[in-house]
Design a protein around this motif. Structure first.
Motif, PDB file in Angstrom:
ATOM      1  N   GLY A 138       0.622  -1.287  -0.109  1.00 41.00           N
ATOM      2  CA  GLY A 138      -0.049   0.102  -0.004  1.00 41.00           C
ATOM      3  C   GLY A 138       0.916   1.279  -0.101  1.00 41.00           C
ATOM      4  O   GLY A 138       0.258   2.325   0.125  1.00 41.00           O
ATOM      5  N   ARG A 141       0.695   6.316  -3.945  1.00 40.96           N
ATOM      6  CA  ARG A 141      -0.276   7.325  -4.134  1.00 40.96           C
ATOM      7  C   ARG A 141      -1.490   6.691  -4.615  1.00 40.96           C
ATOM      8  O   ARG A 141      -1.088   5.890  -5.759  1.00 40.96           O
ATOM      9  CB  ARG A 141       0.300   8.654  -4.580  1.00 40.96           C
ATOM     10  CG  ARG A 141       1.113   9.230  -3.555  1.00 40.96           C
ATOM     11  CD  ARG A 141       1.100  10.572  -3.950  1.00 40.96           C
ATOM     12  NE  ARG A 141       1.943  11.434  -3.414  1.00 40.96           N
ATOM     13  CZ  ARG A 141       3.325  11.295  -3.923  1.00 40.96           C
ATOM     14  NH1 ARG A 141       3.886  10.940  -4.982  1.00 40.96           N
ATOM     15  NH2 ARG A 141       4.399  12.218  -2.987  1.00 40.96           N
ATOM     16  N   LEU A 142      -2.689   7.013  -4.377  1.00 38.07           N
ATOM     17  CA  LEU A 142      -3.847   6.245  -5.286  1.00 38.07           C
ATOM     18  C   LEU A 142      -4.872   7.513  -5.625  1.00 38.07           C
ATOM     19  O   LEU A 142      -4.772   8.701  -5.143  1.00 38.07           O
ATOM     20  CB  LEU A 142      -4.609   5.360  -4.319  1.00 38.07           C
ATOM     21  CG  LEU A 142      -3.858   4.201  -3.680  1.00 38.07           C
ATOM     22  CD1 LEU A 142      -4.937   3.611  -2.776  1.00 38.07           C
ATOM     23  CD2 LEU A 142      -3.350   3.372  -5.144  1.00 38.07           C
ATOM     24  N   ARG A 147      -8.474   4.200  -4.656  1.00 38.44           N
ATOM     25  CA  ARG A 147      -8.469   4.208  -2.867  1.00 38.44           C
ATOM     26  C   ARG A 147      -9.849   3.557  -2.322  1.00 38.44           C
ATOM     27  O   ARG A 147      -9.704   2.625  -1.724  1.00 38.44           O
ATOM     28  CB  ARG A 147      -8.674   5.574  -2.487  1.00 38.44           C
ATOM     29  CG  ARG A 147      -8.581   5.685  -0.950  1.00 38.44           C
ATOM     30  CD  ARG A 147      -8.567   7.272  -0.756  1.00 38.44           C
ATOM     31  NE  ARG A 147      -7.466   7.979  -1.488  1.00 38.44           N
ATOM     32  CZ  ARG A 147      -7.849   9.222  -2.104  1.00 38.44           C
ATOM     33  NH1 ARG A 147      -8.854   9.408  -2.393  1.00 38.44           N
ATOM     34  NH2 ARG A 147      -6.601   9.688  -2.510  1.00 38.44           N
ATOM     35  N   MET A 150      -9.229  -0.219  -2.748  1.00 43.32           N
ATOM     36  CA  MET A 150      -8.116  -0.776  -1.586  1.00 43.32           C
ATOM     37  C   MET A 150      -9.195  -0.784  -0.487  1.00 43.32           C
ATOM     38  O   MET A 150      -8.769  -1.863   0.463  1.00 43.32           O
ATOM     39  CB  MET A 150      -7.193   0.276  -1.582  1.00 43.32           C
ATOM     40  CG  MET A 150      -6.154  -0.090  -0.258  1.00 43.32           C
ATOM     41  SD  MET A 150      -5.112  -1.701  -0.638  1.00 43.32           S
ATOM     42  CE  MET A 150      -4.161  -1.874   0.710  1.00 43.32           C
ATOM     43  N   LEU A 151      -9.892   0.126  -0.158  1.00 45.27           N
ATOM     44  CA  LEU A 151     -10.666  -0.013   0.904  1.00 45.27           C
ATOM     45  C   LEU A 151     -11.419  -1.358   1.051  1.00 45.27           C
ATOM     46  O   LEU A 151     -11.529  -1.829   1.962  1.00 45.27           O
ATOM     47  CB  LEU A 151     -11.822   1.066   0.948  1.00 45.27           C
ATOM     48  CG  LEU A 151     -12.442   1.565   2.228  1.00 45.27           C
ATOM     49  CD1 LEU A 151     -11.464   1.934   3.575  1.00 45.27           C
ATOM     50  CD2 LEU A 151     -13.277   2.842   2.035  1.00 45.27           C
ATOM     51  N   HIS A 206      -9.548  10.339   5.742  1.00 48.23           N
ATOM     52  CA  HIS A 206      -9.447  11.078   4.647  1.00 48.23           C
ATOM     53  C   HIS A 206      -9.802  12.433   4.179  1.00 48.23           C
ATOM     54  O   HIS A 206      -9.405  13.228   3.871  1.00 48.23           O
ATOM     55  CB  HIS A 206      -9.777   9.995   3.353  1.00 48.23           C
ATOM     56  CG  HIS A 206      -9.179  10.559   1.875  1.00 48.23           C
ATOM     57  ND1 HIS A 206      -9.958  11.307   1.146  1.00 48.23           N
ATOM     58  CD2 HIS A 206      -8.141  10.470   1.369  1.00 48.23           C
ATOM     59  CE1 HIS A 206      -9.331  11.509  -0.004  1.00 48.23           C
ATOM     60  NE2 HIS A 206      -8.128  11.042   0.330  1.00 48.23           N
TER      61      HIS A 206
END
Lengths: 691, 412
Positions: A138, A141-142, A147, A150-151, A206
């Motif tokens: 991880g 940067r996304l 993102r 990934m969550l 975030h």
């Protein structure tokens, strides 16, 4: 083949299935985040094949733990030797290294699956490699889509993790009925709630990153702040310099000895801007000392000399800089036109922008900078790094750039246009309120909000890059304040500043672009004379300390002795002057001490008389004048010859204070005393006879 | 007064030692790792951190809310031998409101010589008011008498990350006996006091000389030996002849002296274990032949065993052997005057030495001079002997420790 073939298994344990699922999730993460496809696909296929080989009973004997260290060595060699070939779109710090670690973890997990020693049960350390692999994968940067992906992946990973955890135990069968429905329901509920909570927390974190960052910044401002927040590290936020200014603003940062105003001293140059952060990605090279064929007497002999530019000459002006602030001791703050440096460190490292760092320099040792007489030319031109534009640039920034450069034809005009734009339309203010969901630069340029220097410098750099002008974002100090006591220049933390250097293609050199409104540019502050004296004394002792640290003990002693010599010489001069003046002044008449012998004879007479009266029982008190004593004698009715006695004392008083005592008076007093004494003896003799 | 450990230290020990399961510790490692990467939201590691934190928090809350209330009782055998496993049982009754899930047993502070081999055994669920039995197996790696720490019967529900519950089993003892390979043949040395064959039917209390028969009186013999009834019967003076009967009562001397030396610790330890194993094998062989062991000297400790015809005290010897350790000082010369009285009734002495030196030679000689047959076993590979073993001494045998431990020594 027999070595590989073991007993076959009819059923695959759930723990092993969970382990394979963990590898699949990690492979998916690697592919999704790091754009690596070959390795993750291979890993996924091998992991699935591991289930088949387990059923067939194929395994590989890897006893002990040494094979892990061998594997680490293999990856270290691979990381050191193999070329970088990953197409990172959103690289972060050490992303290549993180990719290697993540790959290593996946390989270890695969070997766990095929190990003969793990055929019965997988060790719980498998999970350690799994979580380590996920964390390192991880480190990139996304964008928003990835993102979100990934969550979801993280939540799936946790579900499989828990599955593995539950199946890592041996079940004891009991004769009692099992409440599996209740148990499974609770576990599902826990997983569901924790997934929701984790997702919510991630989203909130975030969304409110800036608020949190401000809180952390405020917290750090109260306490100890390291280089990471000073704006001179490899990462630069849009509040770092401002925080640095406000944290002990009057604290001395640099002390500069120079004949001219030092001006802008550069501490760090950044080339890449992404996600509201500046990064310094320019490669560094180690610089070894240059052998000199001429010596400059103004510098310390024990220092190493490093030539930074060909334009160095023996007559290049010299600037001595002492870093006072220990937190930035390793940095070298230098002007743009630096051509050489002398310092105690060996070697130093320097990047393309001539930013010098002194590795392993934890002490605040001074250094000297040679500067060119005029602006330095850079005919090699600027690299592509200085034209980098953020991948997700707000449309409002593009619009502003288009409007600014509509009538500008060359670099100079573009620089002027941007600089004038900010100076005319913006105001300076520390801190800027930007809504959470807004792009910082876009909002700043559109709303023309008052902001601090990092915003002006960043916006200038990005706008000029969009106009095709290479720029670099610079942080450092603006040194303009002078200590009138020791004639040195000083920079305080409040003089920290961010500005831009742009490459003027026509002039073939880098020029300094100051777009911060004038009230935001650090100015020379008025420091009271006492503080200047204190700082001058501190600077003196710092110089002595500097010499001691360098091992120049004789010079340190000389520095200490020199003021003492001055004090001695000055004291001697003052004393001499005093003596001379005193001799020239007219003398006053001294009071003449009475040394006449008659006074002592008078005193003898009085003492004889006092002795005579003392025998009678009449003592003259120490604070009693002779006149007062005479009066007291007269008042004594029982004393015979009281009149004679008091008369004697009165006569004595008259003689004693007569300006020029005469011997006749002394003789008269003596006769009178003897007469009294004789009369008194006769009377006493008569009394005895009568008795 | 013993000072209490600081709170943070106690809390850390509690968390690492009990609260967190092995998987829970890995999860904590993951939290720390992800926390480092979670300092910025630019990279998605913060999502892992958030996920872990929420998962841990909810598991903790659920675990506390559903922690079981259990009544436990346990049973465990008192003895085992090295390398063997011993299985105990915990009877668990769920007295709580909810089903007790994922019930496990764990020993905290278990001696390193013991291992809980099925610490990962779990009972998935015990309904309310019901009873279940959880076996636990312990493997002993070293002989000795150990105190098993209190076992905690706990729940790892849900997800096996943390432990909940306070049910405990009190401490109990476990004696681990040494292992040995039984001897097929042990040659007993000859002694004038001994009777190598035959069995006595009586106990030591009330023992009497054995009547052999009558013979003619020889002039000069004590008159009290005359058998007057027989004289009257046969018409000439005759005396009754008796023979004193002795059991072959044995002493075993186990030498545990090891000079203070940091080197060769492992090798010396192997020699001691071999000596203990050999002493156990000798005691076992004597037990099989019903030869009583009267005296047992192990290191500095002299054990005088209450001898009887029925009991050979093999169990007692094994108990002593389970706790034998090295002694730093050579006590044999000092012990000799004290044990001479105890050795008066002993007919055969088996000495198991680790080394052969002057002290041991003198010890052996003095025992032999007291009329006791001595057989010496020097457990040594012959390379580290302080003094060479004399060739003419048939009763002194050199035995390789490795051969003893591997069970190759069957005849002595």
């Amino acid at each position: 083949m027999n070595r590989w073939r073991m007993k076959t298994h009819e059923k695959i344990p759930q723990q092993r299935m969970a382990a394979v699922a963990l590898i699949l999730v990690q492979s998916f993460t690697l592919a999704m985040l790091m754009n690596s496809y070959v390795f993750p696909i291979c890993a996924a296929v091998i992991a699935c094949g591991g289930l088949l080989t387990y059923r067939r009973g194929w395994s590989l004997s890897l006893p002990g733990d040494r094979w892990i260290f061998v594997l680490i060595a293999v990856f270290v060699v691979k990381y050191s030797v193999a070329p970088r070939e990953l197409p990172f779109d959103f690289e972060f710090l050490f992303s290549e290294f993180a990719y290697e670690v993540s790959s290593f973890c996946v390989v270890v997990e695969l070997l766990f699956l095929f190990r003969k020693e793990n055929q019965d049960k997988l060790s719980v350390s498998y999970l350690a490699f799994a979580i380590m692999g996920l964390v390192f994968s991880g480190n990139v940067r996304l964008n928003s889509v990835r993102r979100f992906g990934m969550l979801i992946t993280v939540q799936v990973f946790f579900v499989i993790w828990m599955w593995f955890s539950l199946k890592s135990r041996r079940t004891v069968s009991t004769s009692q009925p099992q409440s599996n429905l209740w148990r499974n329901s609770v576990m599902c509920g826990v997983l569901l709630v924790s997934a929701i909570a984790g997702t919510t927390m991630s989203t909130l974190l975030h969304r409110h990153e800036r608020t949190l960052e401000n809180l952390i910044g405020a917290y750090l401002a109260l306490g100890d702040r390291g280089q990471a927040r000073s704006g001179f590290s490899n990462r630069g936020g849009l509040e770092d310099i401002t925080n640095w200014q406000s944290d002990g603003g009057d604290q001395l940062a640099l002390q500069v000895v120079s004949k001219t105003v030092p001006g802008y001293l550069r501490g760090k140059v950044f080339d890449e801007f992404n996600m509201d952060r500046w990064l310094a990605t320019l490669p560094r090279r180690s610089l070894n000392p240059t052998v000199m064929d001429h010596e400059s007497p103004a510098v310390i002999e024990s220092d190493y000399f490093y030539e930074l530019d060909d334009e160095f000459s023996k007559e290049s002006p010299l600037m001595g800089i002492t870093p006072v602030d220990g937190e930035t001791a390793g940095h070298c703050f230098t002007p743009l036109n630096s051509v050489a440096i002398r310092c105690r460190t060996k070697p130093i490292s320097v990047d393309r922008s001539k930013i010098i760092t002194r590795p392993n320099e934890y002490e605040s040792l001074s250094y000297s900078i040679h500067t060119s007489h005029g602006p330095l030319h850079d005919r090699d031109g600027a690299e592509d790094n200085f034209l980098q534009i953020p991948s997700s640039l707000d449309e409002r920034v593009v619009n502003v750039a288009d409007s600014l450069f509509a009538n500008a034809n060359n670099s100079h005009q573009k620089i002027q246009a941007v600089s004038q734009f900010f100076r005319r339309n913006f105001e300076y203010k520390i801190g800027i309120d930007i809504p959470n969901d807004e792009d910082r630069l876009g909002y700043f340029l559109e709303s023309r909000s008052a902001a601090h220097c990092e915003y002006f410098a960043t916006a200038t750099a990005i706008l000029l890059r969009m106009g095709g002008v290479p720029t670099r974002y610079v942080t450092g100090y603006l040194v303009q304040e002078r200590n009138e006591i020791d004639k040195s220049w000083v920079a305080r933390r409040k003089d920290a500043h961010a500005w831009v250097e742009a490459y003027d293609k026509d002039a073939e050199r880098w020029v300094l672009v100051e777009s911060t409104p004038s009230d935001g540019v650090p100015a020379a502050s008025q420091i009271n004379p006492w503080q200047q004296r204190r700082e001058a004394i501190a600077h003196f002792f710092r110089s002595v300390q500097d010499q001691v640290k360098r091992g120049n003990f004789s010079k340190a002693v000389w520095l200490l002795v020199l003021p003492l010599l001055w004090i001695v010489v000055a004291g001697g001069a003052v004393m001499g002057m005093f003596v001379l003046v005193k001799r020239k002044l007219p003398r006053k008449k001294r009071p003449v001490i009475d040394s006449d012998e008659s006074h002592s004879e008078l005193a003898n007479e009085r003492m004889l008389m006092d002795s005579m009266l003392a025998k009678i029982g009449l003592h003259r008190l120490s604070n009693e004048t002779t006149t007062q004593f005479a009066e007291r004698i007269e008042m004594n009715s029982q004393l015979e010859q009281a009149v004679q006695f008091s008369g004697w004392y009165r006569n004595y008083s008259t003689c004693r204070f007569r300006p020029e005592p005469r011997s006749a008076d002394l003789e008269e007093l003596r006769v009178q005393r003897e007469k009294i004494s004789r009369t008194r003896k006769q009377k006493q003799l008569g009394d005895h006879t009568h008795a | 007064m013993k000072r209490r450990a600081p709170f943070m230290l106690r809390m850390t020990k509690f968390l690492v030692g009990f609260k967190l399961t092995p998987i829970g510790r890995i999860a904590v490692l993951g939290i720390f790792l992800s926390a480092v990467g979670g300092v910025t939201v630019e990279i998605p590691i913060y999502q892992i951190f958030c996920g872990f934190i929420c998962l841990f928090g909810i598991i903790e809350a659920t675990g506390i809310a559903l922690r079981p209330k259990l009544e436990v009782s346990a049973w465990l055998p008192e003895k085992t031998t090295i390398g063997e496993t011993v299985t105990g049982y915990v009877n668990i009754i769920n007295q709580g409101w909810f089903p007790a899930c994922d019930i496990m047993c764990a020993f905290f502070g278990m001696p390193k010589e013991l291992k809980h081999t099925d610490a990962d055994s779990v009972i998935h669920s015990i309904p309310r008011g019901e009873k279940a039995t959880l076996p636990f197996t312990i493997r002993a790696k070293h002989r000795g008498e150990f105190i098993l720490p209190e076992a905690r019967i706990h729940s790892t529900f849900p997800f096996n990350l943390m432990r909940f519950g306070k049910a405990k089993i009190p401490e109990c003892g476990l004696r681990v006996l040494p292992t040995f390979s039984p001897l097929e043949l042990l040659e007993l040395p000859f002694s004038h006091k001994s009777q190598n064959i035959g069995m006595t039917a009586d106990t030591r209390a009330g023992n009497s000389p054995e009547y052999l028969g009558n013979r003619d009186y020889v002039p000069g013999e004590p008159a009290r030996r005359l058998d007057f009834k027989a004289w009257a019967r046969v018409g000439r003076p005759v005396v009754r002849e008796f023979q004193e009967e002795f059991n072959s009562e044995v002493a075993i001397v186990l030498d545990t002296h090891r000079p203070w030396n940091l080197r060769h610790r492992k090798r010396d330890h192997r020699k001691l274990e071999a000596s203990v194993s050999l002493a156990a094998a000798i005691a076992h062989h004597l037990d099989q032949r019903s030869i009583p062991i009267e005296t047992f000297l192990a290191g500095e400790e002299l054990h005088l065993l209450q001898s009887s015809a029925e009991a050979t005290h093999f169990e007692s010897v094994m108990d002593v052997l389970s706790e034998v350790e090295f002694t730093p000082t050579d006590q044999l010369p000092q012990l000799l005057p004290m044990i001479s009285e105890a050795f008066e009734s002993v007919t055969i002495t088996f000495c198991v030495f680790i080394d052969w030196n002057e002290n041991r030679e003198r010890f052996t000689r003095e025992i032999a001079e007291s009329g006791c047959a001595v057989k010496v076993f020097v457990v040594n590979d012959g390379r580290q002997l302080s003094m060479p073993i004399p060739d003419d001494e048939s009763n002194i045998n050199l035995v390789d420790p490795q051969a003893i431990l591997s069970g190759e020594v069957r005849e002595l």
